[in-house]
Design a protein around this motif. Structure first.
Motif: not given
Length: 494
Positions: A42-43, A470-475
């Motif tokens: 993703x970077x 934070x993990x949900x926004x990443x998903x």
């Protein structure tokens, strides 16, 4: 937003051909050290808009009949239960995850190499576990004075003591759960053993960043420095390439520093080195596939700002060093960018000041910024997420999609039965509640259908979010940053 700056199809085609050419250069067999993330890069997709996160895997799939995967993992990392920062799992568990992932897309996993092995108890248990699962495991040992004592390293007492990994295909991709796993040493050890057996084989390195044929201070390359601030990596002109060819190319300090040693090892093994510089060793074709340089520059500047906030929060959590933040600040100053160039920051802070509580802002694909505040029912992140879905679905912001009668039983369950202290719904709980309502409310169902449109959106929170949020926004693929402060003055934040 979403301005394309990279030709992904061209990249897959050029990259595959470049690797095939390198295999031919060495007579039909190549050990390819694969740096960075093979899955979910993703970077790269953030700084090169248009680069698909699975591009490297797609490239390997073009060569699936000729390729096998060899995973290197350090026994020391297993012993100290080292974890991947992005996934939160140990390296040994990530090794199993990688095996499943490669097999799941039809790539052949040859074996696993345990590097730095010296009889560690945890490593022996992992070997037993892999053997039980039918995975071949080989041991590579610690070599005294590595990498300086080349004559010892390239001898029967050095590489010669390592177990020879039996490979069957022209392209052997050597990858690992993370840095410091011993990928290069694994490749060179294999070259030593292949040469002793009279088998022609070569070595090459595949690192996406820094991009060797972009300028040293190009934002894409500076974004790589920001991403590796904790590793003290520094982009630099490759002096060996400049001396050999009179051409300016970019590499990074660790490869430049180790090149004389690698060159000496090649000479010990083969009598000569096929490469004149670290740049020569690489096969990266990313720089030839940038279709809109300005778009990539703008995206990279945004990435550097995001890295600044990530580093600042890591320091606030006691998990990072202030020097990492200072380094990224210098990069931002050199490019003339600041947090003011990230619109969601000001929007979130203004909302927080107005409401005297935590707030969040999200920039949607059309440039519209929606915000969310903390209420008795929802946290700021949940409110912002719900408002974003309403906007994307064309639903009036004032329309209630989730009845309080749905939320209140969830709050009661959290506080009275599960021992929670915060009754407000987290983002995952919000989506579950919204899904329940979607059974009888078509508008709620329409809102749920908008989730895919959030990928690539920008968001900022006035406080550090919980891991759940934070993990949900990443998903969801949302590029989230937060202010380096907590909502509550506590030492333990769950």
């Amino acid at each position: 937003m979403n301005r394309i700056g990279f030709d992904n199809d061209k990249y897959v085609k050029l990259q595959s051909q470049k690797i095939r050419d390198r295999i031919e250069q060495f007579g039909g067999k190549l050990y390819l050290e694969f740096g960075g993330k093979l899955f979910d890069d993703y970077h790269a997709s953030r700084v090169l808009p248009g680069f698909a996160p699975d591009s490297k895997v797609r490239m390997l799939l073009e060569m699936r009949d000729d390729a096998e995967i060899l995973i290197a993992i350090s026994a020391d990392d297993i012993e100290r239960s080292k974890r991947r920062g992005d996934l939160g799992i140990t390296y040994d568990d990530d090794c199993l995850r990688l095996i499943d992932a490669f097999r799941g897309i039809g790539l052949y996993i040859g074996s696993v190499v345990l590097t730095h092995y010296r009889g560690q108890a945890a490593a022996d248990k992992f070997i037993q576990r892999l053997n039980t699962l039918g995975i071949r495991v080989y041991k590579h040992y610690i070599i005294p004075e590595y990498p300086s004592n080349v004559s010892l390293i390239v001898s029967d007492e050095g590489f010669g003591k390592n177990e020879y990994v039996e490979t069957t295909r022209p392209l052997v991709v050597v990858t690992a759960p993370g840095p410091g796993s011993g990928k290069m040493a694994t490749c060179l050890s294999q070259l030593y053993h292949e040469h002793k057996r009279g088998i022609q084989a070569g070595y090459a390195k595949f690192e996406t960043f820094p991009v060797w044929n972009l300028p040293l201070k190009h934002p894409v390359n500076l974004a790589y420095e920001a991403a590796t601030a904790d590793l003290d990596d520094v982009n630099m002109i490759d002096p060996f390439h400049l001396d050999a060819y009179g051409e300016t190319t970019v590499n990074y300090n660790r490869d430049v520093e180790i090149f004389p040693v690698v060159e000496a090892m090649f000479k010990e093994i083969f009598g000569q080195c096929p490469y004149k510089s670290p740049t020569d060793m690489g096969v990266n074709m990313v720089g030839f596939c940038i279709s809109d340089d300005e778009a990539c520059c703008d995206a990279s500047k945004q990435e550097i700002i995001r890295r600044f906030y990530d580093a600042s929060c890591t320091v606030r959590q006691g998990l990072g060093e202030p020097r990492e933040v200072h380094k990224i600040e210098l990069l931002m100053n050199s490019l003339g960018v600041s947090s003011a160039d990230r619109p969601v920051v000001a929007a979130a802070l203004d909302k927080a000041e107005l409401t005297a509580g935590p707030a969040m802002a999200m920039e949607l694909p059309d440039g519209t910024i929606v915000t969310g505040k903390t209420s008795s029912l929802l946290g700021a992140a949940s409110a912002c997420l719900l408002n974003a879905l309403k906007y994307l679905a064309g639903i009036d912001k004032k329309l209630m999609l989730i009845a309080p009668g749905i939320i209140q039983p969830i709050q009661h369950l959290k506080v009275e039965h599960l021992g929670g202290h915060n009754p407000r719904l987290h983002t995952d709980e919000l989506l579950i509640a919204l899904s329940i309502c979607a059974v009888t409310n078509p508008m709620a169902d329409l809102a749920i259908d908008q989730l895919g449109k959030l990928r690539g959106c920008e968001a900022h929170s006035s406080v550090i979010l919980s891991h759940v949020d934070a993990d949900l926004f990443k998903k969801l693929g949302v590029n989230l940053t937060t202010e380096p402060k907590y909502q509550a003055k506590k030492l333990f934040h769950k």
